[in-house]
Write a protein that holds these residues in place. Structure first.
Motif, PDB file in Angstrom:
ATOM      1  N   VAL A 238       0.826  -1.202   0.000  1.00  0.00           N
ATOM      2  CA  VAL A 238       0.000   0.000   0.000  1.00  0.00           C
ATOM      3  C   VAL A 238       0.865   1.259   0.000  1.00  0.00           C
ATOM      4  O   VAL A 238       0.590   2.231  -0.718  1.00  0.00           O
ATOM      5  CB  VAL A 238      -0.955  -0.003   1.208  1.00  0.00           C
ATOM      6  N   ASP A 239       1.942   1.238   0.784  1.00  0.00           N
ATOM      7  CA  ASP A 239       2.760   2.451   0.887  1.00  0.00           C
ATOM      8  C   ASP A 239       3.623   2.695  -0.353  1.00  0.00           C
ATOM      9  O   ASP A 239       4.320   3.711  -0.434  1.00  0.00           O
ATOM     10  CB  ASP A 239       3.629   2.420   2.148  1.00  0.00           C
ATOM     11  N   LYS A 240       3.572   1.770  -1.324  1.00  0.00           N
ATOM     12  CA  LYS A 240       4.308   1.954  -2.569  1.00  0.00           C
ATOM     13  C   LYS A 240       3.392   2.343  -3.724  1.00  0.00           C
ATOM     14  O   LYS A 240       3.827   2.466  -4.866  1.00  0.00           O
ATOM     15  CB  LYS A 240       5.055   0.669  -2.932  1.00  0.00           C
ATOM     16  N   ALA A 241       2.098   2.526  -3.438  1.00  0.00           N
ATOM     17  CA  ALA A 241       1.161   2.933  -4.489  1.00  0.00           C
ATOM     18  C   ALA A 241       1.548   4.312  -5.018  1.00  0.00           C
ATOM     19  O   ALA A 241       2.079   5.152  -4.281  1.00  0.00           O
ATOM     20  CB  ALA A 241      -0.265   2.962  -3.944  1.00  0.00           C
ATOM     21  N   LEU A 242       1.287   4.549  -6.288  1.00  0.00           N
ATOM     22  CA  LEU A 242       1.656   5.826  -6.899  1.00  0.00           C
ATOM     23  C   LEU A 242       0.870   6.984  -6.308  1.00  0.00           C
ATOM     24  O   LEU A 242       1.368   8.113  -6.232  1.00  0.00           O
ATOM     25  CB  LEU A 242       1.434   5.754  -8.420  1.00  0.00           C
ATOM     26  N   GLU A 243      -0.356   6.714  -5.896  1.00  0.00           N
ATOM     27  CA  GLU A 243      -1.182   7.740  -5.251  1.00  0.00           C
ATOM     28  C   GLU A 243      -1.542   7.256  -3.844  1.00  0.00           C
ATOM     29  O   GLU A 243      -1.700   6.044  -3.620  1.00  0.00           O
ATOM     30  CB  GLU A 243      -2.468   7.989  -6.050  1.00  0.00           C
ATOM     31  N   PRO A 244      -1.695   8.147  -2.882  1.00  0.00           N
ATOM     32  CA  PRO A 244      -2.017   7.738  -1.500  1.00  0.00           C
ATOM     33  C   PRO A 244      -3.362   7.009  -1.448  1.00  0.00           C
ATOM     34  O   PRO A 244      -4.355   7.463  -2.025  1.00  0.00           O
ATOM     35  CB  PRO A 244      -2.072   9.055  -0.742  1.00  0.00           C
ATOM     36  N   ILE A 245      -3.380   5.861  -0.790  1.00  0.00           N
ATOM     37  CA  ILE A 245      -4.623   5.123  -0.594  1.00  0.00           C
ATOM     38  C   ILE A 245      -4.681   4.611   0.834  1.00  0.00           C
ATOM     39  O   ILE A 245      -3.649   4.511   1.520  1.00  0.00           O
ATOM     40  CB  ILE A 245      -4.767   3.941  -1.577  1.00  0.00           C
ATOM     41  N   VAL A 246      -5.887   4.295   1.305  1.00  0.00           N
ATOM     42  CA  VAL A 246      -6.090   3.731   2.640  1.00  0.00           C
ATOM     43  C   VAL A 246      -6.517   2.286   2.469  1.00  0.00           C
ATOM     44  O   VAL A 246      -7.443   1.982   1.712  1.00  0.00           O
ATOM     45  CB  VAL A 246      -7.163   4.517   3.418  1.00  0.00           C
ATOM     46  N   GLU A 247      -5.831   1.366   3.149  1.00  0.00           N
ATOM     47  CA  GLU A 247      -6.155  -0.054   3.058  1.00  0.00           C
ATOM     48  C   GLU A 247      -7.503  -0.325   3.716  1.00  0.00           C
ATOM     49  O   GLU A 247      -7.765   0.130   4.834  1.00  0.00           O
ATOM     50  CB  GLU A 247      -5.057  -0.873   3.724  1.00  0.00           C
ATOM     51  N   ARG A 248      -8.370  -1.078   3.025  1.00  0.00           N
ATOM     52  CA  ARG A 248      -9.709  -1.386   3.545  1.00  0.00           C
ATOM     53  C   ARG A 248     -10.013  -2.861   3.322  1.00  0.00           C
ATOM     54  O   ARG A 248      -9.595  -3.446   2.333  1.00  0.00           O
ATOM     55  CB  ARG A 248     -10.768  -0.534   2.838  1.00  0.00           C
ATOM     56  N   GLY A 249     -10.763  -3.444   4.219  1.00  0.00           N
ATOM     57  CA  GLY A 249     -11.232  -4.816   4.039  1.00  0.00           C
ATOM     58  C   GLY A 249     -10.159  -5.854   4.322  1.00  0.00           C
ATOM     59  O   GLY A 249      -8.993  -5.555   4.573  1.00  0.00           O
ATOM     60  N   GLY A 250     -10.596  -7.110   4.266  1.00  0.00           N
ATOM     61  CA  GLY A 250      -9.690  -8.221   4.535  1.00  0.00           C
ATOM     62  C   GLY A 250      -8.826  -8.546   3.327  1.00  0.00           C
ATOM     63  O   GLY A 250      -9.063  -8.092   2.214  1.00  0.00           O
ATOM     64  N   LYS A 251      -7.816  -9.364   3.562  1.00  0.00           N
ATOM     65  CA  LYS A 251      -6.940  -9.780   2.465  1.00  0.00           C
ATOM     66  C   LYS A 251      -6.351 -11.140   2.783  1.00  0.00           C
ATOM     67  O   LYS A 251      -6.331 -11.581   3.943  1.00  0.00           O
ATOM     68  CB  LYS A 251      -5.844  -8.751   2.223  1.00  0.00           C
ATOM     69  N   LEU A 252      -5.885 -11.812   1.758  1.00  0.00           N
ATOM     70  CA  LEU A 252      -5.327 -13.158   1.899  1.00  0.00           C
ATOM     71  C   LEU A 252      -3.839 -13.151   2.190  1.00  0.00           C
ATOM     72  O   LEU A 252      -3.302 -14.089   2.789  1.00  0.00           O
ATOM     73  CB  LEU A 252      -5.576 -13.955   0.613  1.00  0.00           C
ATOM     74  N   HIS A 253      -3.140 -12.124   1.719  1.00  0.00           N
ATOM     75  CA  HIS A 253      -1.680 -12.138   1.771  1.00  0.00           C
ATOM     76  C   HIS A 253      -1.130 -11.032   2.665  1.00  0.00           C
ATOM     77  O   HIS A 253      -1.685  -9.924   2.724  1.00  0.00           O
ATOM     78  CB  HIS A 253      -1.103 -11.953   0.363  1.00  0.00           C
ATOM     79  N   ALA A 254      -0.023 -11.331   3.314  1.00  0.00           N
ATOM     80  CA  ALA A 254       0.694 -10.312   4.065  1.00  0.00           C
ATOM     81  C   ALA A 254       1.370  -9.351   3.096  1.00  0.00           C
ATOM     82  O   ALA A 254       1.579  -9.672   1.920  1.00  0.00           O
ATOM     83  CB  ALA A 254       1.733 -10.971   4.968  1.00  0.00           C
ATOM     84  N   THR A 255       1.735  -8.195   3.586  1.00  0.00           N
ATOM     85  CA  THR A 255       2.385  -7.192   2.752  1.00  0.00           C
ATOM     86  C   THR A 255       3.647  -7.772   2.108  1.00  0.00           C
ATOM     87  O   THR A 255       4.510  -8.310   2.803  1.00  0.00           O
ATOM     88  CB  THR A 255       2.755  -5.958   3.578  1.00  0.00           C
ATOM     89  N   GLY A 256       3.701  -7.690   0.776  1.00  0.00           N
ATOM     90  CA  GLY A 256       4.866  -8.173   0.051  1.00  0.00           C
ATOM     91  C   GLY A 256       4.923  -9.671  -0.175  1.00  0.00           C
ATOM     92  O   GLY A 256       5.818 -10.174  -0.848  1.00  0.00           O
ATOM     93  N   GLU A 257       3.979 -10.416   0.398  1.00  0.00           N
ATOM     94  CA  GLU A 257       3.989 -11.873   0.263  1.00  0.00           C
ATOM     95  C   GLU A 257       3.651 -12.278  -1.182  1.00  0.00           C
ATOM     96  O   GLU A 257       2.822 -11.655  -1.839  1.00  0.00           O
ATOM     97  CB  GLU A 257       2.973 -12.494   1.213  1.00  0.00           C
ATOM     98  N   ALA A 258       4.289 -13.336  -1.659  1.00  0.00           N
ATOM     99  CA  ALA A 258       4.038 -13.810  -3.023  1.00  0.00           C
ATOM    100  C   ALA A 258       2.608 -14.360  -3.147  1.00  0.00           C
ATOM    101  O   ALA A 258       2.065 -14.903  -2.190  1.00  0.00           O
ATOM    102  CB  ALA A 258       5.035 -14.903  -3.392  1.00  0.00           C
ATOM    103  N   GLY A 259       2.042 -14.197  -4.325  1.00  0.00           N
ATOM    104  CA  GLY A 259       0.696 -14.704  -4.582  1.00  0.00           C
ATOM    105  C   GLY A 259       0.682 -16.180  -4.918  1.00  0.00           C
ATOM    106  O   GLY A 259       1.730 -16.811  -5.087  1.00  0.00           O
ATOM    107  N   PHE A 260      -0.513 -16.738  -5.032  1.00  0.00           N
ATOM    108  CA  PHE A 260      -0.670 -18.155  -5.388  1.00  0.00           C
ATOM    109  C   PHE A 260      -0.430 -18.324  -6.880  1.00  0.00           C
ATOM    110  O   PHE A 260      -0.802 -17.480  -7.684  1.00  0.00           O
ATOM    111  CB  PHE A 260      -2.069 -18.635  -5.030  1.00  0.00           C
ATOM    112  N   ARG A 261       0.202 -19.456  -7.250  1.00  0.00           N
ATOM    113  CA  ARG A 261       0.411 -19.776  -8.667  1.00  0.00           C
ATOM    114  C   ARG A 261       0.018 -21.225  -8.896  1.00  0.00           C
ATOM    115  O   ARG A 261       0.255 -22.065  -8.063  1.00  0.00           O
ATOM    116  CB  ARG A 261       1.847 -19.570  -9.075  1.00  0.00           C
TER     117      ARG A 261
END
Length: 261
Positions: A238-261
């Motif tokens: 989130v802190d690397k987004a080009l524009e400021p955003i606020v994180e909302r809602g749940g998520k599956l992955h920790a910050t920077g964690e690789a996604g499922f393949r």
């Protein structure tokens, strides 16, 4: 810069069939590589099915600009690991030229995502290849058409995706037609399918066919080099987004964690 090409050949018919051996005593792969090496801008070597890792270890593929592929009798013997290795290099920018019966190769079907089926007849009939894209680099210096006195017939429907360009269309003595020169892009890699090349006829000794192959190697070469980042799927914090955003809602992955393949 010299283009580093590898000509991959199954090398079975040349060792088991007297007719093929008489036409290509050193193998089709060697004949094609020799034709490519007449151009000082190309340095071509060979690899074959029976070699360890089919002659295509990761280190060699990393140094290959364009791979040419001819197979027929034993597509299934090509290890899936090697197929995926080649596919990754194509995605990164390596050029790939698929020849004749290589339409049924694992790598071509992998990259096309279709059955790659067609009609065929082995009767040594005349093939006339019409240039349908005369301004295309692969057709440079070819003329309006060229003919091969003896070839195997391939006929439509050719079950492949719609190409970026159709460079050649073939007419056969028996009346069939076929899209014989097709270009594709997969990732950063350029792909050319070229139909002629049945093993019991001297197709790869033909001067015009050899010129098409040299043209195709130059066209498929990516002078910008490999683009390995195309295989990445980065999780952007989130802190690397080009524009400021606020994180909302749940998520599956920790910050920077690789996604499922």
């Amino acid at each position: 810069m010299t283009i580093r090409a590898v000509v991959w050949g199954e090398n079975i018919h040349e060792r088991t069939n007297e007719v093929v051996a008489s036409i290509y005593p050193e193998g089709m792969h060697a004949t094609i590589a020799k034709a490519l090496n007449t151009d000082t801008g190309i340095s071509a070597s060979t690899a074959t099915l029976e070699q360890p890792e089919h002659g295509l270890p990761a280190a060699r593929l990393a140094e290959t600009d364009v791979l040419l592929w001819w197979g027929h009798k034993d597509h299934g013997a090509v290890a899936d690991e090697v197929v995926e290795r080649v596919a990754r290099r194509v995605f990164e920018g390596m050029g790939l030229i698929i020849l004749h019966s290589g339409h049924f190769s694992k790598i071509f079907k992998r990259l096309m995502g279709t059955p790659c089926t067609l009609k065929w007849r082995e009767a040594g009939e005349r093939e006339r290849l019409w240039v349908t894209s005369p301004s295309h680099p692969i057709a440079e210096g070819i003329g309006e058409y060229f003919e091969l006195e003896n070839e195997e017939m391939y006929g439509e429907q050719f079950a492949v995706p719609e190409p970026l360009e159709t460079v050649f269309i073939s007419w056969f003595q028996g009346g069939e037609v076929f899209r014989s020169g097709l270009t594709y892009r997969r990732g950063a890699g350029s792909i050319f399918y070229f139909r002629p090349g049945h093993e019991t006829y001297p197709t790869y000794h033909d001067a015009t066919v050899q010129k098409v192959l040299r043209n195709a190697v130059k066209w498929a070469h990516n002078p910008q080099g490999a683009k390995p980042a195309i295989l990445d799927a980065p999780n952007v914090p989130v802190d690397k987004a080009l524009e400021p955003i606020v994180e909302r809602g749940g998520k599956l992955h920790a910050t920077g964690e690789a996604g499922f393949r």
